[in-house]
Design a protein around this motif. Structure first.
Motif, PDB file in Angstrom:
ATOM      1  N   HIS A  30      42.248  -3.140  -3.574  1.00  0.00           N
ATOM      2  CA  HIS A  30      41.597  -3.130  -2.260  1.00  0.00           C
ATOM      3  C   HIS A  30      42.551  -3.349  -1.108  1.00  0.00           C
ATOM      4  N   ILE A  70      42.765  -4.420   6.591  1.00  0.00           N
ATOM      5  CA  ILE A  70      42.062  -4.058   7.819  1.00  0.00           C
ATOM      6  C   ILE A  70      40.962  -5.065   8.120  1.00  0.00           C
ATOM      7  N   ILE A  94      44.189  -1.914   1.271  1.00  0.00           N
ATOM      8  CA  ILE A  94      44.039  -1.422   2.644  1.00  0.00           C
ATOM      9  C   ILE A  94      42.782  -1.971   3.283  1.00  0.00           C
ATOM     10  N   VAL A  95      41.654  -1.890   2.553  1.00  0.00           N
ATOM     11  CA  VAL A  95      40.406  -2.394   3.128  1.00  0.00           C
ATOM     12  C   VAL A  95      40.525  -3.884   3.417  1.00  0.00           C
TER      13      VAL A  95
END
Lengths: 85, 155, 104, 140
Positions: free
Chosen positions: D4, D10, D6-7
């Motif tokens: 996970h 961010i 990148i999510v």
């Protein structure tokens, strides 16, 4: 006038994307179409706010962008793992 | 440290959003910024030193103009492909391992790749490396990887 | 007609053109992974163009700052959503289209 | 989303800003669209985003269920307290202008702000509780 034409163009684009959403063929194509329509809606809200000279619409546009993002992530997570947590 | 920085950032963000400076609003700005800093200070800037943070931010801002130029070029390419009646595409999946050390570096690289020439990141991670879907054969990403590595820095 | 309104009009035109081309791309491309290219980046740039056009119309004040915040937010969030979509499709075993395959 | 990264990154960047934006909506209820309910929904959304990105275990360590149970009633308590204070000062329930403050405008401003904060706390707590319960219903 200017804003009205721009809003019309975006509505036309949204209808084209909607066709992809109806046709599919996969669930991911549909999700892509929904996400794309959501971000177009953000622009549409901003443009309508300027058409009626009510800049408070921008707050709503920002919230819509946020909800669109969270909705996409939530749906993808549910697709993948079968649960939300 | 991260608490104070988050507090200051939140205060700046509030001023950008608000634009009103009544007494009640200023008092609530300070209280709410403290509240958010208390709740989330480890999320935004957890475990980052001040000096490295400044260096990385400056480098990231220096990287942005090049990125925007690339995004512009990329879009003309996509528009050309889309409107060309013959639909000249030849997609492939590229795999490579950029050997980035930090999560932020991976995120910057992945989102930059998604926004630029004919490429979309479809997998990114420390262990798995990068998988990139490209519209045309022979996409070159080495320059971007070098630049993102420079943002990450050596220290 | 002041200069800000003219720049706004030009940027609105460019932005709407990008958005329309992106939608045509979503209709025309042969499979999911190629469709995500126009939806992921041409769309984002078109939206940024429209909103920056509105900034020029507005001039520099707190409302245009809010527009700028929306632009930055979209530029951060759109690629992330695109990545999440592409990644989910890839993991679930959607095969990328190769040259010569049938359209989906 | 097996990795996970990148999510998660961010989300880490966005969550504080979303929370501050929710509080901004709360404080500017008089000047623009917004108010307690909308602010509560946005604040709840930030916590939902945290759960989606980092999983329920990590979220339970960060946001205790008991705290939300407490906050649900605390919001109602704040709402009622403002109302009763108005009655003590000689007005009707929630008649802000009777609050003992220099001007009537200031009194009604502070009174409304008080009940909006109460609504905000209750809505956030209830939304997060509903989300936690729905996400966990398979565990029983």
């Amino acid at each position: 006038m200017m804003f009205g034409l721009a809003a019309l163009a975006i509505v036309v684009a949204a209808i084209m994307v909607l066709y992809r959403g109806i046709k599919g063929p996969r669930v991911y194509d549909r999700l892509l179409a929904i996400n794309s329509m959501g971000t177009k809606t953000v622009i549409l809200i901003a443009l309508i706010g300027y058409m009626y000279e009510r800049p408070h619409f921008l707050d709503i546009a920002l919230v819509y962008a946020l909800i669109n993002f969270i909705g996409t992530i939530a749906f993808l997570k549910y697709r993948e793992t079968g649960r939300l947590d | 440290m991260s608490f104070i920085l988050t507090f200051i950032l939140m205060l700046i963000f509030w001023v950008l959003l608000s634009g009103h400076f009544g007494l009640i609003l200023v008092v609530s700005a300070v209280i709410f910024s403290l509240l958010v800093a208390y709740l989330s200070h480890d999320l935004l800037l957890g475990g980052v030193g001040l000096s490295s943070l400044i260096i990385k931010s400056v480098r990231f801002i220096a990287y942005l103009p090049w990125l925007f130029w690339e995004i512009l070029l990329a879009n003309f390419e996509v528009i050309y492909i889309t409107l060309h009646p013959g639909m000249k595409i030849d997609p492939e999946v590229i795999e490579f391992d950029p050997a980035l050390k930090t999560d932020v570096g991976i995120t910057i690289l992945a989102n930059s790749i998604t926004l630029t020439p004919g490429t979309v990141t479809i997998e990114a991670g420390k262990k798995s490396g990068f998988k990139v879907h490209s519209l045309t054969k022979g996409a070159d990403l080495t320059e971007m990887v070098t630049k993102v590595k420079w943002i990450e820095g050596e220290e | 007609m002041d200069i800000g309104t003219i720049i706004c009009g030009v940027l609105l035109f460019i932005g709407c053109f990008f958005i329309l081309v992106a939608s045509v791309g979503v209709l025309r491309f042969p499979d999911f992974f190629t469709r995500i290219h126009p939806a992921g980046k041409t769309d984002t740039l078109g939206q940024a163009c429209v909103l920056i056009g509105l900034i020029f119309y507005e001039g520099f004040d707190f409302i245009s700052l809010k527009l700028l915040i929306i632009v930055v937010f979209l530029l951060v969030v759109n690629p992330t959503a695109t990545y999440a979509l592409a990644n989910a499709a890839f993991i679930s075993g959607v095969k990328p289209w190769k040259k010569g395959d049938k359209r989906q | 989303m097996n990795e996970h990264v990148i999510v998660q990154t961010i989300s880490k960047i966005l969550i504080p800003f979303i929370q501050l934006y929710a509080l901004y909506v709360l404080a500017h209820g008089e000047l623009g669209p917004g108010g307690g309910f909308q602010a509560g929904a946005i604040f709840g959304a930030s916590i939902v985003l945290y759960v989606l990105a980092f999983g329920m275990k990590s979220a339970k360590l960060r946001f205790k269920s008991k705290v939300f149970d407490f906050l649900t009633s605390a919001g109602v308590f704040i709402f009622a307290t403002v109302g009763v204070l108005c009655m003590i000062a000689g007005g009707a329930f929630l008649q802000y202008s009777s609050l003992p403050l220099p001007t009537k405008k200031l009194a009604s401003g502070i009174g409304i702000y008080g009940i909006e904060i109460g609504v905000f706390i209750t809505v956030t707590a209830v939304l997060v509780t509903i989300f936690f319960e729905t996400a966990e219903q398979d565990d029983d």
